[in-house]
Every structure is written in C-alpha cells, then in structure tokens.
Design a protein around this motif. Sequence first.
Motif, mmCIF file in Angstrom:
data_model
loop_
_atom_site.group_PDB
_atom_site.id
_atom_site.type_symbol
_atom_site.label_atom_id
_atom_site.label_comp_id
_atom_site.label_asym_id
_atom_site.label_seq_id
_atom_site.Cartn_x
_atom_site.Cartn_y
_atom_site.Cartn_z
ATOM 1 N N LYS A 1 0.857 -1.191 0.000
ATOM 2 C CA LYS A 1 0.000 0.000 0.000
ATOM 3 C C LYS A 1 0.891 1.240 0.000
ATOM 4 O O LYS A 1 2.013 1.205 0.508
ATOM 5 C CB LYS A 1 -0.885 0.041 1.252
ATOM 6 C CG LYS A 1 -2.015 -0.974 1.273
ATOM 7 C CD LYS A 1 -3.135 -0.581 0.362
ATOM 8 C CE LYS A 1 -4.273 -1.597 0.291
ATOM 9 N NZ LYS A 1 -3.993 -2.980 0.506
ATOM 10 N N GLY A 2 0.344 2.313 -0.532
ATOM 11 C CA GLY A 2 1.066 3.581 -0.462
ATOM 12 C C GLY A 2 2.232 3.645 -1.437
ATOM 13 O O GLY A 2 2.473 2.740 -2.239
ATOM 14 N N ARG A 3 2.960 4.747 -1.318
ATOM 15 C CA ARG A 3 4.052 5.062 -2.221
ATOM 16 C C ARG A 3 5.145 3.988 -2.244
ATOM 17 O O ARG A 3 5.734 3.723 -3.299
ATOM 18 C CB ARG A 3 4.660 6.380 -1.730
ATOM 19 C CG ARG A 3 5.335 7.220 -2.733
ATOM 20 C CD ARG A 3 5.761 8.527 -2.078
ATOM 21 N NE ARG A 3 4.726 9.524 -2.101
ATOM 22 C CZ ARG A 3 4.424 10.268 -3.168
ATOM 23 N NH1 ARG A 3 5.078 10.103 -4.295
ATOM 24 N NH2 ARG A 3 3.477 11.163 -3.102
ATOM 25 N N SER A 4 5.429 3.393 -1.086
ATOM 26 C CA SER A 4 6.524 2.414 -1.029
ATOM 27 C C SER A 4 6.199 1.159 -1.826
ATOM 28 O O SER A 4 7.106 0.405 -2.199
ATOM 29 C CB SER A 4 6.852 2.055 0.421
ATOM 30 O OG SER A 4 5.692 1.634 1.091
ATOM 31 N N SER A 5 4.904 0.921 -2.114
ATOM 32 C CA SER A 5 4.543 -0.260 -2.906
ATOM 33 C C SER A 5 5.062 -0.142 -4.344
ATOM 34 O O SER A 5 5.243 -1.152 -5.021
ATOM 35 C CB SER A 5 3.023 -0.474 -2.909
ATOM 36 O OG SER A 5 2.372 0.584 -3.584
ATOM 37 N N TYR A 6 5.358 1.088 -4.794
ATOM 38 C CA TYR A 6 5.913 1.260 -6.147
ATOM 39 C C TYR A 6 7.291 0.600 -6.274
ATOM 40 O O TYR A 6 7.730 0.297 -7.368
ATOM 41 C CB TYR A 6 6.045 2.756 -6.533
ATOM 42 C CG TYR A 6 4.813 3.594 -6.357
ATOM 43 C CD1 TYR A 6 3.538 3.036 -6.347
ATOM 44 C CD2 TYR A 6 4.913 4.985 -6.203
ATOM 45 C CE1 TYR A 6 2.401 3.826 -6.188
ATOM 46 C CE2 TYR A 6 3.786 5.781 -6.049
ATOM 47 C CZ TYR A 6 2.531 5.189 -6.029
ATOM 48 O OH TYR A 6 1.428 5.978 -5.866
ATOM 49 N N LEU A 7 7.956 0.422 -5.113
ATOM 50 C CA LEU A 7 9.288 -0.188 -5.129
ATOM 51 C C LEU A 7 9.237 -1.707 -5.260
ATOM 52 O O LEU A 7 10.256 -2.335 -5.522
ATOM 53 C CB LEU A 7 10.045 0.146 -3.835
ATOM 54 C CG LEU A 7 10.551 1.564 -3.639
ATOM 55 C CD1 LEU A 7 11.308 1.652 -2.319
ATOM 56 C CD2 LEU A 7 11.455 1.974 -4.795
ATOM 57 N N GLY A 8 8.066 -2.288 -5.042
ATOM 58 C CA GLY A 8 7.951 -3.743 -5.095
ATOM 59 C C GLY A 8 8.903 -4.401 -4.114
ATOM 60 O O GLY A 8 9.042 -3.946 -2.970
ATOM 61 N N GLU A 9 9.603 -5.439 -4.581
ATOM 62 C CA GLU A 9 10.504 -6.231 -3.724
ATOM 63 C C GLU A 9 11.581 -5.369 -3.063
ATOM 64 O O GLU A 9 12.082 -5.702 -2.001
ATOM 65 C CB GLU A 9 11.205 -7.321 -4.550
ATOM 66 C CG GLU A 9 10.257 -8.329 -5.201
ATOM 67 C CD GLU A 9 9.640 -9.292 -4.199
ATOM 68 O OE1 GLU A 9 10.308 -9.583 -3.188
ATOM 69 O OE2 GLU A 9 8.490 -9.723 -4.425
ATOM 70 N N ARG A 10 11.930 -4.268 -3.710
ATOM 71 C CA ARG A 10 12.989 -3.407 -3.162
ATOM 72 C C ARG A 10 12.570 -2.668 -1.899
ATOM 73 O O ARG A 10 13.395 -2.066 -1.221
ATOM 74 C CB ARG A 10 13.472 -2.408 -4.223
ATOM 75 C CG ARG A 10 14.444 -3.022 -5.221
ATOM 76 C CD ARG A 10 14.922 -2.007 -6.233
ATOM 77 N NE ARG A 10 13.805 -1.495 -7.031
ATOM 78 C CZ ARG A 10 13.576 -0.202 -7.270
ATOM 79 N NH1 ARG A 10 14.401 0.712 -6.814
ATOM 80 N NH2 ARG A 10 12.527 0.169 -7.990
ATOM 81 N N SER A 11 11.274 -2.724 -1.570
ATOM 82 C CA SER A 11 10.841 -2.103 -0.311
ATOM 83 C C SER A 11 11.213 -2.963 0.897
ATOM 84 O O SER A 11 11.221 -2.489 2.033
ATOM 85 C CB SER A 11 9.335 -1.850 -0.343
ATOM 86 O OG SER A 11 8.633 -3.071 -0.474
ATOM 87 N N ALA A 12 11.513 -4.235 0.663
ATOM 88 C CA ALA A 12 11.907 -5.118 1.768
ATOM 89 C C ALA A 12 13.269 -4.690 2.323
ATOM 90 O O ALA A 12 14.101 -4.166 1.585
ATOM 91 C CB ALA A 12 11.955 -6.568 1.293
ATOM 92 N N GLY A 13 13.447 -4.902 3.626
ATOM 93 C CA GLY A 13 14.719 -4.552 4.254
ATOM 94 C C GLY A 13 14.726 -3.162 4.867
ATOM 95 O O GLY A 13 15.759 -2.691 5.339
#
Length: 215
Positions: free
Chosen positions: A178-190
Amino acid sequence: MTATIDTAVLTAWILRFRDVIAEKQEWLTELDSAVGDADHGANMAGGMQAAAEKAQEGGAATADELLKAVGMTLVSSVGGASGPLYGTFFLRMGMAAGAVSQLDASALAAALRAGLDGVVARGKAEPGDKTMFDSMAPAVDALEAALADGASIAEATEAAATAAGTGRDATVPLVARKGRSSYLGERSAGHLDPGAASTALLFDALAAAIADASR
Ligand code: ADP
Ligand code: MG
C-alpha cells in the motif's frame, strides 16, 4: 493510579506526540527516503505542530472536541497520505469517545479501536501490507488484551506501546503493498516503514502521558 483519563491527559498526549515527532523528524525523513519521497518527517512535524496549537488554543472541554480538532487539522494541513490517515484516526477516535470530559479504560480502548477502524476504512490496509496499520493494530489488540487481563490503564497503554514497537520492527522484511513504497515492489523489503515508526511514537506518547498522570 488513575482509573480514568481526562481531556488534560489527552492534550498532554497530543503535545508529547508533537514533541517526539519533532525530535525524530530527521529519522522519519531518512526512513521515508529509503522507501518513499522523504517527506514523512516534515509531514508529521508540520501537521502535529498545527494540531497541537489547535488542541491548546481550543481549551477543549470534551474528548470529542479535542480529538476532532486534531483530526481535522491533520486532514487539512498535511499533504502526504499520512495526514488523512492520522486525521481519520483522531476524528473517528473523537466520534467514538463522545462529548465527555473523562474516559475510563474501556472507553479509551473503544475509542482507539474506532480510530484504527477509521484508518482501515480510509486506506484499506491489511495485515502485512507494511503500513502504519502493522504497528497500530497490534497496539490496540494488546491494549484490549491487557485490560481483559485486569491491567490498569497505565499498564495497558504500556503494553500497547511495546506491541506497537514490535509491530514496527516486524515491517522491515515486508514487501509494501500500500502507499508510495509499494511502487518499489521487492525493493521495499529490508526497510522500516516510516508510518509504522511514527505510529509507535504515537503509542509511546500515550503511555508516557498516562504514566505521568498516574504519578
Ligand atoms: P506519502 O506516502 O504520501 O509521501 P507520508 O510519507 O507522510 O505520505 O506517509 C507514508 C506512510 O503512510 C507509509 O509509511 C505508511 O505507513 C502510511 N500509508 C500509506 N498508505 C497507507 C494506507 N493505504 N493505509 C495505511 N497506511 C498507509
Ligand atoms: Mg512520503
């Protein structure tokens, strides 16, 4: 040991949240620069400064007046997603609290639950989406569970703050949905979710304001 909290304690909570957000503004910005657009610190600091001023100048006699003033200020003054979400939290909390000057433990829990439900109604977050929900929901659950076990308001809000911190930390491995960070996909992990981080501060401030009033 206090059995109820009044509007002075609620006001103290809002002022403490404003203060701790100002203290941690750079950290919140850093978190948001990793997964978003680096404005969460500024959004929250600006919004809470305006909301705290409203809370103080209003001299609100009732919980709903106070919390609705805070909520409306956040909705109208913050540009990012977090403004409407926190704004809805306080608005719904105020509506549930009603025109009273004191909240007992169960009324406080019901008001916080209503605030959480408002965040979900507005943002449609589900568990594990890597949002403020992942800190807020465990906090409200822990508060209710502690009260059911016979804890005092001070003990229950302390448990809520601990659960909010655990929930915040558990957002690190998650992939944002959800939200802006979801645009990063897998890169939001960590990365820690910025909104989960500010929500943990919200519950820390609540526990601290109530601990202060209990002394
Ligand atoms: P923006 O994302 O518009 O820049 P902020 O940076 O102030 O706004 O806030 C971002 C935070 O808002 C995220 O870290 C997340 O916790 C929270 N958030 C975003 N979308 C949602 C949503 N749909 N439901 C719950 N929380 C959300
Ligand atoms: Mg942002």
